[in-house]
Design a protein around this motif. Structure first.
Motif, PDB file in Angstrom:
ATOM      1  N   ASP A  87     -61.457 -96.545   6.715  1.00  0.00           N
ATOM      2  CA  ASP A  87     -60.561 -95.604   7.590  1.00  0.00           C
ATOM      3  C   ASP A  87     -60.750 -94.225   6.935  1.00  0.00           C
ATOM      4  O   ASP A  87     -61.004 -94.038   5.730  1.00  0.00           O
ATOM      5  CB  ASP A  87     -59.181 -95.998   7.022  1.00  0.00           C
ATOM      6  N   ASN A  88     -60.784 -93.299   7.698  1.00  0.00           N
ATOM      7  CA  ASN A  88     -61.313 -91.809   7.279  1.00  0.00           C
ATOM      8  C   ASN A  88     -60.328 -91.419   6.118  1.00  0.00           C
ATOM      9  O   ASN A  88     -60.792 -90.694   4.947  1.00  0.00           O
ATOM     10  CB  ASN A  88     -61.301 -90.752   8.300  1.00  0.00           C
ATOM     11  N   GLU A  97     -52.646 -88.747  19.639  1.00  0.00           N
ATOM     12  CA  GLU A  97     -53.888 -89.320  19.356  1.00  0.00           C
ATOM     13  C   GLU A  97     -53.624 -89.644  17.749  1.00  0.00           C
ATOM     14  O   GLU A  97     -54.323 -90.520  17.005  1.00  0.00           O
ATOM     15  CB  GLU A  97     -54.927 -88.307  19.458  1.00  0.00           C
ATOM     16  N   GLU A  98     -53.055 -88.746  16.980  1.00  0.00           N
ATOM     17  CA  GLU A  98     -52.762 -88.965  15.496  1.00  0.00           C
ATOM     18  C   GLU A  98     -51.960 -90.476  15.226  1.00  0.00           C
ATOM     19  O   GLU A  98     -52.433 -90.956  14.248  1.00  0.00           O
ATOM     20  CB  GLU A  98     -52.176 -87.751  14.819  1.00  0.00           C
ATOM     21  N   CYS A  99     -50.962 -90.465  16.208  1.00  0.00           N
ATOM     22  CA  CYS A  99     -50.293 -91.472  16.088  1.00  0.00           C
ATOM     23  C   CYS A  99     -51.078 -92.835  16.234  1.00  0.00           C
ATOM     24  O   CYS A  99     -51.052 -93.721  15.731  1.00  0.00           O
ATOM     25  CB  CYS A  99     -49.032 -91.548  17.033  1.00  0.00           C
ATOM     26  N   ARG A 100     -52.128 -92.928  17.147  1.00  0.00           N
ATOM     27  CA  ARG A 100     -52.943 -93.885  17.357  1.00  0.00           C
ATOM     28  C   ARG A 100     -53.737 -93.977  16.181  1.00  0.00           C
ATOM     29  O   ARG A 100     -53.981 -95.040  15.828  1.00  0.00           O
ATOM     30  CB  ARG A 100     -53.936 -93.333  18.741  1.00  0.00           C
ATOM     31  N   LYS A 101     -54.304 -93.135  15.710  1.00  0.00           N
ATOM     32  CA  LYS A 101     -55.080 -93.124  14.372  1.00  0.00           C
ATOM     33  C   LYS A 101     -54.336 -93.954  13.352  1.00  0.00           C
ATOM     34  O   LYS A 101     -54.676 -94.678  12.528  1.00  0.00           O
ATOM     35  CB  LYS A 101     -55.721 -91.732  13.885  1.00  0.00           C
ATOM     36  N   LEU A 102     -53.013 -93.422  13.031  1.00  0.00           N
ATOM     37  CA  LEU A 102     -52.147 -93.965  12.302  1.00  0.00           C
ATOM     38  C   LEU A 102     -51.923 -95.534  12.435  1.00  0.00           C
ATOM     39  O   LEU A 102     -51.296 -96.173  11.709  1.00  0.00           O
ATOM     40  CB  LEU A 102     -50.792 -93.226  12.400  1.00  0.00           C
ATOM     41  N   CYS A 103     -52.182 -95.993  13.523  1.00  0.00           N
ATOM     42  CA  CYS A 103     -51.871 -97.410  13.651  1.00  0.00           C
ATOM     43  C   CYS A 103     -53.406 -98.153  13.487  1.00  0.00           C
ATOM     44  O   CYS A 103     -53.651 -99.368  13.878  1.00  0.00           O
ATOM     45  CB  CYS A 103     -51.543 -97.727  15.130  1.00  0.00           C
ATOM     46  N   VAL A 121     -65.696 -93.720  23.678  1.00  0.00           N
ATOM     47  CA  VAL A 121     -66.621 -94.652  23.003  1.00  0.00           C
ATOM     48  C   VAL A 121     -66.690 -94.193  21.341  1.00  0.00           C
ATOM     49  O   VAL A 121     -67.202 -95.023  20.377  1.00  0.00           O
ATOM     50  CB  VAL A 121     -67.921 -94.788  23.423  1.00  0.00           C
ATOM     51  N   TYR A 122     -66.484 -92.793  20.868  1.00  0.00           N
ATOM     52  CA  TYR A 122     -66.742 -92.501  19.805  1.00  0.00           C
ATOM     53  C   TYR A 122     -65.505 -92.521  18.719  1.00  0.00           C
ATOM     54  O   TYR A 122     -66.080 -92.714  17.420  1.00  0.00           O
ATOM     55  CB  TYR A 122     -67.343 -90.814  19.635  1.00  0.00           C
ATOM     56  N   VAL A 123     -64.566 -92.412  19.105  1.00  0.00           N
ATOM     57  CA  VAL A 123     -63.423 -92.191  18.167  1.00  0.00           C
ATOM     58  C   VAL A 123     -63.162 -93.351  17.393  1.00  0.00           C
ATOM     59  O   VAL A 123     -62.710 -93.251  16.211  1.00  0.00           O
ATOM     60  CB  VAL A 123     -62.005 -91.614  19.064  1.00  0.00           C
ATOM     61  N   PRO A 124     -63.566 -94.764  17.684  1.00  0.00           N
ATOM     62  CA  PRO A 124     -63.161 -95.682  16.585  1.00  0.00           C
ATOM     63  C   PRO A 124     -63.953 -95.344  15.163  1.00  0.00           C
ATOM     64  O   PRO A 124     -63.496 -95.919  14.164  1.00  0.00           O
ATOM     65  CB  PRO A 124     -63.990 -96.979  17.436  1.00  0.00           C
ATOM     66  N   ALA A 125     -65.060 -94.500  15.312  1.00  0.00           N
ATOM     67  CA  ALA A 125     -65.948 -94.184  14.161  1.00  0.00           C
ATOM     68  C   ALA A 125     -65.055 -93.512  13.050  1.00  0.00           C
ATOM     69  O   ALA A 125     -65.324 -93.792  11.894  1.00  0.00           O
ATOM     70  CB  ALA A 125     -66.822 -93.136  14.397  1.00  0.00           C
ATOM     71  N   CYS A 126     -63.794 -93.310  13.474  1.00  0.00           N
ATOM     72  CA  CYS A 126     -62.610 -92.614  12.420  1.00  0.00           C
ATOM     73  C   CYS A 126     -62.038 -93.737  11.682  1.00  0.00           C
ATOM     74  O   CYS A 126     -61.565 -93.638  10.440  1.00  0.00           O
ATOM     75  CB  CYS A 126     -61.824 -91.818  13.161  1.00  0.00           C
ATOM     76  N   THR A 127     -62.226 -95.146  12.286  1.00  0.00           N
ATOM     77  CA  THR A 127     -61.584 -96.116  11.727  1.00  0.00           C
ATOM     78  C   THR A 127     -62.189 -96.984  10.970  1.00  0.00           C
ATOM     79  O   THR A 127     -61.994 -97.826  10.163  1.00  0.00           O
ATOM     80  CB  THR A 127     -60.528 -96.541  12.909  1.00  0.00           C
ATOM     81  N   GLY A 152     -57.565-105.426   7.238  1.00  0.00           N
ATOM     82  CA  GLY A 152     -58.691-104.495   7.738  1.00  0.00           C
ATOM     83  C   GLY A 152     -59.177-103.716   6.641  1.00  0.00           C
ATOM     84  O   GLY A 152     -60.380-104.247   6.019  1.00  0.00           O
ATOM     85  N   SER A 153     -58.661-102.506   6.167  1.00  0.00           N
ATOM     86  CA  SER A 153     -59.132-101.954   5.114  1.00  0.00           C
ATOM     87  C   SER A 153     -59.310-102.637   3.729  1.00  0.00           C
ATOM     88  O   SER A 153     -60.309-102.594   3.126  1.00  0.00           O
ATOM     89  CB  SER A 153     -58.443-100.527   4.712  1.00  0.00           C
ATOM     90  N   ASN A 154     -58.304-103.510   3.615  1.00  0.00           N
ATOM     91  CA  ASN A 154     -58.320-104.140   2.282  1.00  0.00           C
ATOM     92  C   ASN A 154     -58.924-105.450   2.581  1.00  0.00           C
ATOM     93  O   ASN A 154     -58.414-106.584   2.638  1.00  0.00           O
ATOM     94  CB  ASN A 154     -56.838-104.486   1.930  1.00  0.00           C
TER      95      ASN A 154
END
Lengths: 560, 560
Positions: free
Chosen positions: A322-323, B289-295, A312-318, A39-41
């Motif tokens: 990735d933030n 939620e933080e664990c979710r983002k960590l994935c 619907v918004y939270v994927p924007a952090c990823t 993903g990120s890389n």
């Protein structure tokens, strides 16, 4: 989904060829970059596009399971074409990741073409949210495409299999990233202001405790605990709007310069948009969920509009970086900036304050009373000093490592904190700059000044440890900031509803019963409940099969 | 849902009568307290139960829309009976809220009885989560029940309509709340450890960046930024487990005392469980939620297990006492404790440290090097001093108000901060106490000591502003704590997988492909995708109606 990538990439010749073709052929396309294991890389993508000089074709192939394309939106069931990112291999040599236009499905019967496997990747967070989008999985088994389906604006492969660079500067790619990310910042303000609008209106409707002599209970918006959670988010929604407007200007400025082959501001603009994308999306995702909690139990109902807004918004952090990875990029830029101080390379744009680093290292806030915290310069200097000192401290700690990269890894958490401090400074300073302009509307400027102070002092309170440990302010000044914050909450209270009405969202757009403009929450919540399909029958389906046998202690007869 | 309230309430006579009856009749019951307009403030409920002396009955009625019962789980479609909380009215006099057993539906055909309206309140957060529960709405239109269906253990209504109190102490109600909340704390540890188990295992599987010479990329668990977010959550999961065990003991102790009519420890136990319910559920919801983002992106897939874990867990922040309201209750208890210092009323239990307030007000940490932060007493004293000073500062500020209640409202945000500091101290101190016991298993104690230090120093870092502004530690000591934290992360890294395996969750229970015990993530993610019903057909349903006309530019023919 209409192959947007075609517009921004490829050679001019290709653009001329493909753009009308895309419309004429009426294809539906998607952007297939992310893979199951990558993903990120982006540089680690595994899909290959091997040039076959015999046939003048590329062979697109997935050599591993982890190289399967995974996540592209619109891919699973709908797209007929994709821009596929793959490693370009010529004569055994790997030339890195490039884009290729690949037809996926027949334009007649929509069946995947030979050698191509496509599917949907399954359910995602939330009831609806991205579950209305067919994020997909895609595999190629030696699929051949003509050579001219490579996007060749920056690099080309000749008929003979020679890999050549055009004279189009590679930095142009960063221009696209600046564009995408400035849009994400603008969207953050929209999403957060929707949530804040709902929570603020409902906080004025909802009453709880505080009834005297049988009178009405207190509106929950009048509780200081509610204000201390809600009003900083209201201020953030405005802050993000202004910084978003400024970023739009920045993008146009960068574009103009790029067209003139001036790349001087690009690194700073790139760091700035990366950092602000991270800052605003994290704050917005957290803020939406906080707004949901501020609506108590009813916020958990889908009819509040908040659960789906969050999902619907939270994927924007990823997505789009990735933030945390983005903050590390900002930190790298900051460390470079610090290392070049005094070298004659003057820091530009949002890092310009670094030029005054010596002065900022000596800075001690001169706040003596709570009102001093209302002066824009007082706030700005404190934020500049904090950001500069955190960057300098990181640079000093980094210099203790013989291997700089090892130091960067080891101190990554501190570097992230320094990047956050820098990005918060940007938002605060752009809010202050905005207020130096004329603001139309009687009393509007005064209200925005209140919100600006709330935004800054809320951050100061939240990150008090930064300000105290760097010696920018002392504990007494920190406590004066908290006192001023309480005063500001009282000032914003009478205008809170007007300040969210000003976002001008229709009830239809908000999609929230709690956030209704007319405040008629309870009757409409009650009405809405009866629309649930479960209420179509008074006795639920399955009563005889499941519930009655349980009641009659005839569990063996139940179809459980 | 089997009318649990019957077991804990009602007169002994009623218990004897009702308990076997409930089983014999095979009724399904729910607990109907919350109303559309009334949640936290139970005393504000509007449903009425008016005694009719002519017929020896109560008339249950909803006088307003906002008095509709709203949220009770199991009410919407399933329950045949409910314990309904309503204002007891006798001869026009309001005796406050009491419980009444009311039959809702026929035991033959499950239809609501005359005068009763029941429905489901609609969709809630998440795909599944609480959407498998029929949270309901309930209205009564002058529904009559016999007098003996009032729960009369504490107060009774006689045949003549006289309202009398039994000699059963009213404080018993608090015993129930202590019990419910200690269970919620135990559950917090379970939910958080599930999320941490998933995120930790996947962080060891996932690799991104850092590949040299074509070798494997770096496991993301090796990045300090990942560790700095993940390991404090791992430590919290253990911390909450130990404080949960201790709360269970506390509840048993309180129960024993209540049976002996000793109410002396009840207020402290009540404040303590209220505060810990708030602290652990907030940290757990945020932590999941933080664990979710960590994935990364894959955490957004339902097959990661994390979206539903979050959606099903997060109501814990609101139910059984909104988390902010609970912290204000703790703050009230703390202010009372401070005001009684020196009065001879010695603070007990978790507030015992307040007895040393004079010493704690003088305290300055003597930490000189990073390792000093590993000493339990050093950590404990810093947390005690911080908590004591924040409470004392609030009390001093409160004393400046002529109206104490007005002061409490005005300073509510500071009071919440003081309550949080007190509750964090409890968790830290119980973790430390646990480690003073024997811990079986070679090396286990050492690892738990590492986690205990991480938990405490992470909190210290997060709330650095508190520690610095109260003068408990200086900036240098704060920075030594961060340095020690980094060392601790390195120590926990080699044992991270073992520490989550120790929770002993089966793959079936975890319900997460990312958190699989065997680490076989990618092939199983890929397999799982194909199980999505959307993949039952290669060409999606509706292709001819919707997609093809779009492709052929025959939109007018499309059924859109």
């Amino acid at each position: 989904m209409f192959v947007p990538a075609i517009q921004g990439q490829g050679t001019d010749e290709q653009q001329q060829k493909w753009l009308p073709l895309a419309y004429r052929m009426q294809i539906i396309g998607c952007y297939a970059q992310t893979e199951l294991g990558h993903g990120s890389n982006v540089q680690g993508l595994e899909t290959t596009a091997t040039f076959d000089p015999k046939t003048d074709e590329f062979v697109i192939h997935n050599p591993t399971l982890t190289s399967s394309k995974w996540w592209p939106g619109g891919l699973g069931k709908i797209s007929t074409h994709a821009v596929v990112y793959a490693r370009l291999i010529i004569g055994g040599e790997d030339h890195g990741v490039h884009g290729f236009i690949v037809q996926l499905r027949s334009l007649d019967d929509h069946l995947p073409l030979s050698g191509i496997t496509i599917g949907d990747i399954g359910m995602k967070f939330g009831n609806a949210a991205y579950n209305t989008m067919d994020n997909g999985v895609l595999r190629f088994d030696h699929v051949r495409i003509p050579r001219n389906q490579m996007l060749m604006r920056v690099s080309q492969v000749t008929r003979e299999g020679k890999y050549v660079h055009s004279n189009v500067p590679r930095q142009l790619v960063y221009g696209t990233m600046v564009n995408v990310r400035q849009k994400i910042v603008a969207d953050a303000s929209v999403a957060l202001s929707r949530a804040v609008c709902i929570a603020t209106r409902y906080s004025a409707v909802r009453r709880q405790f505080g009834s005297h002599n049988g009178g009405l209970e207190t509106q929950v918006i009048d509780y200081k605990t509610q204000q201390a959670r809600l009003f900083p988010l209201l201020a953030s929604a405005y802050a993000f709007r202004f910084v978003g407007e400024w970023l739009k200007w920045l993008y146009m400025d960068v574009t103009k310069r790029l067209q003139a082959n001036d790349f001087s501001t690009l690194p700073e603009a790139h760091a700035c948009t990366a950092g602000l994308k991270s800052l605003t999306t994290t704050a917005t995702a957290d803020g939406i969920e906080e707004c949901r909690k501020l609506c108590g139990g009813h916020g958990y109902l889908c009819s509040s509009g908040l659960p789906e807004l969050f999902a619907v918004y939270v994927p924007a952090c990823t997505y789009e970086g990735d933030n945390i990875v983005l903050l590390l990029q900002v930190a790298r830029y900051l460390m470079k900036t610090v290392s070049q101080l005094g070298s004659g390379n003057k820091p530009v744009g949002t890092t310009a304050y670094m030029a005054r680093v010596e002065q900022l290292m000596q800075y001690h806030s001169d706040v003596e009373k709570a009102e001093d915290w209302l002066k824009p310069n007082v706030v700005l200097e404190a934020f500049e000093a904090r950001a500069a000192r955190m960057s300098v401290a990181c640079a000093q700690n980094l210099s203790k490592f013989t291997n700089p990269e090892e130091g960067f890894q080891e101190l990554a958490a501190d570097l992230v904190d320094a990047a956050v401090a820098h990005c918060q400074l940007i938002v605060v300073s752009k809010f202050i700059e905005k207020l130096q302009q004329d603001i139309p509307g009687k009393g509007v400027k005064k209200q925005l000044e209140v919100l600006c102070s709330i935004y800054a002092l809320f951050l100061l309170h939240k990150h008090l440890g930064d300000f105290l440990s760097t010696g920018c302010i002392n504990p007494k000044q920190g406590s004066l900031a908290s006192e001023q914050l309480r005063n500001l909450y009282s000032q914003v209270r009478p205008n809170a509803i007007a300040l969210v009405d000003a976002f001008n969202y229709t009830d239809h757009y908000l999609g929230s019963i709690l956030g209704r403009y007319d405040g008629n929450v309870y009757p409409k919540l009650y009405e809405e409940a009866w629309k649930d399909p479960l209420n179509d029958s008074v006795v639920p389906d399955g009563f005889k099969e499941y519930i009655q046998p349980m009641l009659k202690q005839q569990l063996r007869n139940a179809r459980l």
